[in-house]
Design a protein around this motif. Structure first.
Motif, mmCIF file in Angstrom:
data_model
loop_
_atom_site.group_PDB
_atom_site.id
_atom_site.type_symbol
_atom_site.label_atom_id
_atom_site.label_comp_id
_atom_site.label_asym_id
_atom_site.label_seq_id
_atom_site.Cartn_x
_atom_site.Cartn_y
_atom_site.Cartn_z
ATOM 1 N N ASN A 70 0.866 -1.181 0.000
ATOM 2 C CA ASN A 70 0.000 0.000 0.000
ATOM 3 C C ASN A 70 0.901 1.228 0.000
ATOM 4 O O ASN A 70 1.053 1.903 1.029
ATOM 5 N N PRO A 71 1.526 1.532 -1.159
ATOM 6 C CA PRO A 71 2.533 2.604 -1.203
ATOM 7 C C PRO A 71 2.045 3.939 -0.675
ATOM 8 O O PRO A 71 2.809 4.664 -0.020
ATOM 9 N N GLY A 72 0.777 4.268 -0.920
ATOM 10 C CA GLY A 72 0.261 5.555 -0.464
ATOM 11 C C GLY A 72 0.281 5.667 1.047
ATOM 12 O O GLY A 72 0.840 6.607 1.622
ATOM 13 N N ARG A 73 -0.291 4.695 1.719
ATOM 14 C CA ARG A 73 -0.373 4.739 3.176
ATOM 15 C C ARG A 73 0.972 4.414 3.830
ATOM 16 O O ARG A 73 1.284 4.918 4.913
ATOM 17 N N ASN A 74 1.760 3.566 3.187
ATOM 18 C CA ASN A 74 3.023 3.140 3.809
ATOM 19 C C ASN A 74 4.118 4.208 3.746
ATOM 20 O O ASN A 74 5.195 4.011 4.315
ATOM 21 N N ARG A 75 3.842 5.316 3.079
ATOM 22 C CA ARG A 75 4.811 6.419 3.121
ATOM 23 C C ARG A 75 4.962 6.962 4.537
ATOM 24 O O ARG A 75 5.987 7.553 4.883
ATOM 25 N N ASP A 76 3.937 6.757 5.367
ATOM 26 C CA ASP A 76 4.028 7.186 6.759
ATOM 27 C C ASP A 76 4.976 6.299 7.569
ATOM 28 O O ASP A 76 5.271 6.612 8.729
ATOM 29 N N LEU A 77 5.426 5.190 6.972
ATOM 30 C CA LEU A 77 6.369 4.290 7.638
ATOM 31 C C LEU A 77 7.777 4.456 7.084
ATOM 32 O O LEU A 77 8.660 3.647 7.379
ATOM 33 N N GLU A 78 7.993 5.490 6.316
ATOM 34 C CA GLU A 78 9.262 5.702 5.613
ATOM 35 C C GLU A 78 10.468 5.571 6.537
ATOM 36 O O GLU A 78 10.541 6.170 7.610
ATOM 37 N N GLY A 79 11.421 4.757 6.090
ATOM 38 C CA GLY A 79 12.692 4.630 6.795
ATOM 39 C C GLY A 79 12.725 3.595 7.897
ATOM 40 O O GLY A 79 13.803 3.265 8.408
ATOM 41 N N ILE A 80 11.576 3.059 8.284
ATOM 42 C CA ILE A 80 11.565 2.056 9.350
ATOM 43 C C ILE A 80 12.230 0.774 8.856
ATOM 44 O O ILE A 80 11.917 0.264 7.791
ATOM 45 N N ARG A 81 13.162 0.258 9.630
ATOM 46 C CA ARG A 81 13.808 -1.027 9.335
ATOM 47 C C ARG A 81 13.192 -2.087 10.242
ATOM 48 O O ARG A 81 13.013 -1.848 11.441
ATOM 49 N N PHE A 82 12.906 -3.253 9.689
ATOM 50 C CA PHE A 82 12.207 -4.247 10.503
ATOM 51 C C PHE A 82 12.640 -5.665 10.142
ATOM 52 O O PHE A 82 13.123 -5.935 9.048
ATOM 53 N N SER A 83 12.488 -6.552 11.127
ATOM 54 C CA SER A 83 12.719 -7.973 10.897
ATOM 55 C C SER A 83 11.465 -8.517 10.212
ATOM 56 O O SER A 83 10.374 -8.440 10.772
ATOM 57 N N ALA A 84 11.617 -9.034 9.012
ATOM 58 C CA ALA A 84 10.455 -9.369 8.185
ATOM 59 C C ALA A 84 10.186 -10.866 8.156
ATOM 60 O O ALA A 84 11.111 -11.677 8.156
ATOM 61 N N MET A 85 8.923 -11.217 8.146
ATOM 62 C CA MET A 85 8.559 -12.585 7.806
ATOM 63 C C MET A 85 8.887 -12.784 6.320
ATOM 64 O O MET A 85 8.425 -11.995 5.477
ATOM 65 N N PRO A 86 9.660 -13.812 5.964
ATOM 66 C CA PRO A 86 10.078 -13.960 4.566
ATOM 67 C C PRO A 86 8.924 -13.954 3.566
ATOM 68 O O PRO A 86 9.056 -13.403 2.474
ATOM 69 N N TRP A 87 7.794 -14.530 3.949
ATOM 70 C CA TRP A 87 6.694 -14.616 2.993
ATOM 71 C C TRP A 87 6.130 -13.242 2.640
ATOM 72 O O TRP A 87 5.470 -13.083 1.597
ATOM 73 N N THR A 88 6.390 -12.212 3.465
ATOM 74 C CA THR A 88 5.811 -10.892 3.218
ATOM 75 C C THR A 88 6.622 -10.064 2.237
ATOM 76 O O THR A 88 6.110 -9.071 1.701
#
Length: 616
Positions: free
Chosen positions: A513-531
């Motif tokens: 969701n690029p539009g809404r996820n711009r509010d998360l800009e720069g956050i680094r996270f441990s990701a579930m591989p499937w995502t």
């Protein structure tokens, strides 16, 4: 002539003194210096001589002193001594000695990026061929291990390959090849394909090709064993054929022992039915995917744990021919089975025992614990942030039981590393305005109060910039996407936009969701591989219509099916990685399957992999 009376008196006095002295106890000789004292004396002597010398003798004496401090185990003085060495005055052997010694001291102090810069000195490359073999191996090995630690996997792979060419003993080459294999099997499919196309040497191209096969067939060990033999025939003379990674040697033997019948124990009715059914869907997706790829699957029997006593269900499954049992899901059911004196069929529990239950569990060779672990995520995030140079963390979490567990785990690992933790007030999952949480955590009110006090003291209006607290250098948040999209802008608003922000995997549920996820800009996270796009097969991903909070359970089901074949392999080689949908899985202490996660970040509204560490 007779001696005079004065002379006789003198002679008598001297005789008496001589006798008296001979009767006085003699002082024992001073004991020789101990080895430690001798080393310290030599080190300090070298430093004194260095102070009175000019380069390059000065540098040589300092390096000599550092080597002596190493023997003494005085790491602090090793670092202080080498810090004053001028590398520009070093040549040849001296430069290599300095680089190897000082990089060890830097790594011991956690200065990883400084160590990397030191080991990457172009002069070392130029001097490499004229350097003694042992130093060549030490330098290549240090570089490879450091690149791997910093997430620079491509560089690490190339260094390990060069190192293996310098080694002579088969065991050493095999150990290095195992490191290459573990790096590559953890690399996404699309990345491996791109790297193979771009590889400039046959050895490198072959490694990438082998890793693609391993990832493709790891869910079916029989097929993987067959494909490995075919690969070896297609790549004669390849280093991985001549000196296979030790873990690969076991694949054929383990493949022959793959269980012949499976039992799956899950709650399919009652309170936990939704979770149980989601895991079952993931399990069956993996099961049927093997059939679609013309692989072999064992007969499967599924039992509802909500309908009968868990011990009787396990015994029923075993009596019906199950050679391995996957489940149960609930902690209390797993604790009941784990407490049995014997487990005639291997059990892969889909959860982790509590500390108290673990203490009451007899030693079993047939028990593995596997689930979704916030503890593993907290450990990895703490380790990553520490490597990147952070030392003081602000933690923002919701007021839920699982988040409290994650916060406690992060606190534990962060404190063990030496970090400082500042916790904000936990927020409600229904929270809409995060100012009440973040503003006091950043001490904004105190800054404004100081400004007002200054205005009153001076009696005039002043332009004073409000500031956040300066005793933190990072933020760790646990939040679902909706909460994260409120927390990050609020942090930015209250002057914390310069602080690196880390998050758990909950921040992203696989929906772009690029539009809404711009509010998360720069956050680094441990990701579930499937995502993360391109990491795992799209065939085994949960449907978009599945509620986001259940999607990881679907991935757990996928991994549970694929993992059951690897139980024997993991016991033989505990560090053998299995690249799953919920992380790269290895066997840890107390028969717990541990996760490590790929790193990702939000960039311009999209999620992308971010494996390389960033210096603070």
């Amino acid at each position: 002539m007779l001696p005079s009376s004065r002379l006789l008196s003198t002679l008598l006095l001297l005789t008496l003194l001589s006798v008296a002295c001979s009767e006085m106890p003699s002082q024992p000789p001073a004991p020789p210096p101990t080895v430690q004292q001798s080393l310290l004396q030599r080190a300090e002597q070298s430093i004194r001589r260095a102070q009175d010398s000019v380069p390059p003798l000065r540098e040589a004496l300092l390096i000599e002193a550092a080597k002596l401090f190493i023997q003494l185990g005085d790491e602090a003085r090793v670092k202080r001594t080498l810090e004053v060495v001028d590398p520009s005055q070093l040549t040849g052997q001296q430069l290599f000695d300095f680089a190897l010694l000082y990089s060890d001291a830097l790594l011991e102090q956690g200065e990883y990026f400084t160590a990397r810069d030191l080991l990457n000195d172009p002069r070392l490359d130029a001097l490499f061929s004229a350097t003694p073999l042992e130093q060549q191996k030490a330098w290549r090995g240090k570089r490879a291990d450091l690149f791997s630690l910093l997430g620079e996997d491509e560089s690490a792979t190339q260094e390990y390959i060069v190192l293996s060419h310098l080694q002579a003993a088969a065991a050493d080459i095999g150990a290095t090849h195992e490191k290459i294999w573990q790096l590559l099997i953890d690399t996404p499919d699309k990345t491996l394909s791109t790297l193979e196309t771009a590889a400039e040497t046959r050895a490198l191209k072959g490694w990438y090709n082998l890793a693609q096969l391993g990832r493709q067939y790891q869910g079916d060990l029989r097929q993987w064993a067959e494909q490995l033999i075919l690969w070896q025939s297609r790549w004669p003379g390849h280093p991985a054929v001549l000196f296979p990674p030790p873990s690969q040697r076991q694949i054929e033997a383990v493949a022959k022992a793959v269980p012949g019948q499976l039992a799956l124990l899950l709650p399919l009715s009652g309170k936990y039915a939704r979770a149980g059914k989601t895991i079952r869907e993931g399990f069956l997706s993996a099961y049927y995917n093997v059939l679609e790829n013309e692989g072999d699957t064992a007969p499967l029997h599924i039992y509802d744990t909500n309908t009968a006593d868990i011990t009787k269900l396990y015994q029923q499954a075993v009596a019906s021919g199950a050679e391995i049992v996957i489940g149960p899901l609930r902690k209390e059911n797993l604790a009941t089975l784990a407490a049995l004196s014997e487990l005639p069929a291997p059990l892969v529990g889909l959860n982790y025992l509590s500390t108290s239950a673990q203490a009451n569990t007899p030693a079993h060779d047939n028990l593995l614990q596997f689930g979704l672990s916030v503890d593993d995520e907290a450990r990895q995030i703490a380790h990553r942030a520490w490597l990147e140079g952070h030392r003081s963390a602000l933690v923002i979490t919701p007021d839920t039981k699982w988040a409290a567990t994650a916060r406690q785990a992060f606190h534990k690992y962060w404190s063990e590393l030496g970090g400082r933790l500042i916790s904000s007030t936990p927020y409600s999952l229904q929270q809409k305005d995060f100012s009440a949480i973040i503003k006091p955590a950043l001490l904004i009110d105190q800054s404004q109060q100081r400004a007002n006090k200054l205005r009153r003291t001076l009696g005039k209006s002043l332009e004073v910039r409000t500031q956040r607290r300066q005793d933190i250098d990072m933020v760790f948040i646990i939040a679902y996407p909706d909460q994260g999209r409120q927390i990050k802008p609020t942090l930015d608003f209250y002057y914390a936009q310069d602080l690196p922000t880390y998050a758990s995997s909950h921040i992203y549920t696989g929906t772009e969701n690029p539009g809404r996820n711009r509010d998360l800009e720069g956050i680094r996270f441990s990701a579930m591989p499937w995502t993360v796009p391109g990491i795992v097969s799209d065939k085994l991903k949960p449907a978009d219509t599945l509620k986001s909070t259940y999607r990881n359970l679907f991935a757990l089901g996928v991994d549970a099916y694929q993992l059951h074949q690897w139980a024997d392999m993991m016991r033989a080689y505990p560090q053998t990685p299995f690249f799953g949908h919920t992380g790269t899985l290895t066997l840890g202490a107390n028969d717990r399957i541990q996760h490590s996660y790929p790193w990702a970040e939000f960039h311009r509204g999209k999620v992308r992999l971010a494996p390389e560490l960033k210096a603070d």
